[in-house]
Design a protein around this motif. Structure first.
Motif, PDB file in Angstrom:
ATOM      1  N   SER A 120     -40.763 -17.648  45.488  1.00 59.70           N
ATOM      2  CA  SER A 120     -39.455 -17.353  46.050  1.00 59.70           C
ATOM      3  C   SER A 120     -38.373 -18.112  45.198  1.00 59.70           C
ATOM      4  O   SER A 120     -37.332 -17.862  45.276  1.00 59.70           O
ATOM      5  N   ARG A 121     -38.692 -19.136  44.400  1.00 61.11           N
ATOM      6  CA  ARG A 121     -37.786 -19.567  43.446  1.00 61.11           C
ATOM      7  C   ARG A 121     -36.960 -19.013  42.436  1.00 61.11           C
ATOM      8  O   ARG A 121     -37.732 -17.723  42.207  1.00 61.11           O
ATOM      9  N   ASP A 122     -35.909 -19.104  42.255  1.00 69.39           N
ATOM     10  CA  ASP A 122     -35.176 -18.447  41.089  1.00 69.39           C
ATOM     11  C   ASP A 122     -36.048 -18.696  39.694  1.00 69.39           C
ATOM     12  O   ASP A 122     -35.985 -19.765  39.084  1.00 69.39           O
ATOM     13  N   TYR A 177     -36.521 -21.584  55.725  1.00 74.27           N
ATOM     14  CA  TYR A 177     -35.752 -22.174  54.668  1.00 74.27           C
ATOM     15  C   TYR A 177     -35.023 -23.353  55.012  1.00 74.27           C
ATOM     16  O   TYR A 177     -34.281 -23.220  56.393  1.00 74.27           O
ATOM     17  N   ARG A 178     -34.695 -24.496  54.181  1.00 70.04           N
ATOM     18  CA  ARG A 178     -33.691 -25.307  54.585  1.00 70.04           C
ATOM     19  C   ARG A 178     -32.341 -25.007  54.016  1.00 70.04           C
ATOM     20  O   ARG A 178     -32.012 -25.686  53.241  1.00 70.04           O
ATOM     21  N   ASN A 179     -31.469 -24.111  54.597  1.00 71.98           N
ATOM     22  CA  ASN A 179     -30.307 -23.818  54.248  1.00 71.98           C
ATOM     23  C   ASN A 179     -29.446 -23.360  55.492  1.00 71.98           C
ATOM     24  O   ASN A 179     -29.994 -23.512  56.464  1.00 71.98           O
ATOM     25  N   GLU A 180     -28.269 -23.155  55.153  1.00 67.73           N
ATOM     26  CA  GLU A 180     -27.276 -22.945  56.505  1.00 67.73           C
ATOM     27  C   GLU A 180     -27.831 -21.906  57.361  1.00 67.73           C
ATOM     28  O   GLU A 180     -27.513 -22.062  58.606  1.00 67.73           O
ATOM     29  N   ARG A 181     -28.208 -20.783  56.864  1.00 66.34           N
ATOM     30  CA  ARG A 181     -28.653 -19.668  57.435  1.00 66.34           C
ATOM     31  C   ARG A 181     -29.780 -20.011  58.536  1.00 66.34           C
ATOM     32  O   ARG A 181     -29.759 -19.467  59.686  1.00 66.34           O
ATOM     33  N   TYR A 182     -30.863 -20.701  58.104  1.00 68.90           N
ATOM     34  CA  TYR A 182     -32.060 -20.670  58.522  1.00 68.90           C
ATOM     35  C   TYR A 182     -32.502 -22.104  59.066  1.00 68.90           C
ATOM     36  O   TYR A 182     -33.636 -22.260  59.485  1.00 68.90           O
ATOM     37  N   GLU A 183     -31.597 -22.975  58.687  1.00 62.62           N
ATOM     38  CA  GLU A 183     -31.695 -24.375  59.246  1.00 62.62           C
ATOM     39  C   GLU A 183     -32.484 -24.673  60.648  1.00 62.62           C
ATOM     40  O   GLU A 183     -33.408 -25.215  60.663  1.00 62.62           O
ATOM     41  N   LYS A 187     -36.326 -22.915  62.243  1.00 61.74           N
ATOM     42  CA  LYS A 187     -36.885 -24.094  62.231  1.00 61.74           C
ATOM     43  C   LYS A 187     -38.483 -24.228  62.929  1.00 61.74           C
ATOM     44  O   LYS A 187     -39.546 -24.683  62.637  1.00 61.74           O
TER      45      LYS A 187
END
Length: 294
Positions: A120-122, A177-183, A187
């Motif tokens: 999943s990484r860039d 994911y640990r980001n704004e959309r999925y934090e 969880k």
């Protein structure tokens, strides 16, 4: 139903034919269902997002459970066909090998494209050693997620265990994911995946012991970055003697990974798969573990 027969036929399907078409693949269905809820739900507050994430996970898991019990309501021989098909869909031995094998190439752009299909990484700015590392890391992590864990839960809980595990693992892959959309929305799925992988990830480590001895234990103790996923990666690093690194997250020491090390990792993969398949077969044959209801 005979659990050993279902397992043997599912394994034969996997090794000879690989994955079912995406259109009729249960794991793809889990992903599409999770994606549908994700796209339709507008984020509000941490508490509401968390509750919505729980509801999404429960609905996907319920769907997986209903699929898993469908063979028990079908007549013979359709019940066996469904059971074999569903169990095969929960694990992926051949396709994991094929995806990782495609990353063995001298063409950096082809390598980058192949690696992007399994991580999943860039990958756009990764150099060749880090692309090689990402490929080996994916193989090590997915050995647990796509082989060890689903069959572990099949042993103890039958088809419901295998398919529910794959549903949770898919939820984590899409939402964890640990980001704004999925934090908050993702969880619950992420933590549930951590719980379900706790034992299988450590079981996977044990299979490396015949290949690496004390070095495996030493690297296992270095794996303190994640609850589960870094454990199989650490011990693969130990056995191969190469560094494996996800920049900014973890790094295990060793020499620079090369294309030949991906090939070596695939040989290690098949040795561990063989260990696990023998154990699963013996446990099913002796009926030590409760599995498909009879």
């Amino acid at each position: 139903m005979d659990a050993l027969a279902v397992f043997a036929l599912a394994l034969l399907w996997d090794l000879l034919l690989g994955e079912p078409p995406a259109l009729v693949h249960p794991v793809v269905w889990f992903g599409k269902l999770a994606g549908l809820f994700d796209s339709r739900y507008k984020r509000h507050s941490p508490a509401l997002d968390f509750l919505a994430g729980i509801a999404t996970a429960v609905l996907v898991i319920a769907f997986a459970f209903l699929l898993s019990i469908s063979p028990f309501f079908a007549l013979y021989p359709l019940n066996y066909v469904l059971a074999v098909y569903l169990l095969k869909s929960s694990f992926a031995i051949r396709s994991l090998h094929e995806h990782v094998a495609r990353t063995v190439t001298e063409d950096i752009e082809e390598k980058r494209k192949a690696v992007s299909m399994i991580v999943s990484r860039d990958v756009r700015k990764l150099d060749k050693p880090h692309l090689n590392s990402a490929s080996i890391e994916s193989l090590a992590e997915n050995l647990n997620d796509s082989v060890i864990a689903p069959l572990f839960y099949f042993l103890f809980f039958g088809l419901p265990g295998a398919l529910i595990y794959r549903a949770v693992n898919t939820l984590d892959a899409m939402l964890g994911y640990r980001n704004e959309r999925y934090e908050f929305f993702g969880k619950f799925s992420a933590r549930l995946d951590d719980v379900l992988n706790f034992i299988p990830a450590r079981l996977t480590v044990l299979f490396y012991l015949p290949l690496g001895g004390r070095r495996v234990f030493r690297y296992y103790r270095l794996a303190r970055f994640k609850i589960n996923s870094d454990k199989p990666i650490a011990v693969m690093s130990a056995v191969l003697g190469v560094w494996l690194e996800k920049p900014g997250v973890y790094r295990f020491p060793g020499r620079t990974p090369e294309d030949r090390d991906i090939k070596r990792a695939l040989r290690v993969y098949w040795l561990i798969v063989a260990e696990w398949l023998i154990i699963v077969s013996l446990l099913l044959a002796t009926e030590v573990c409760p599995c498909l209801s009879r």
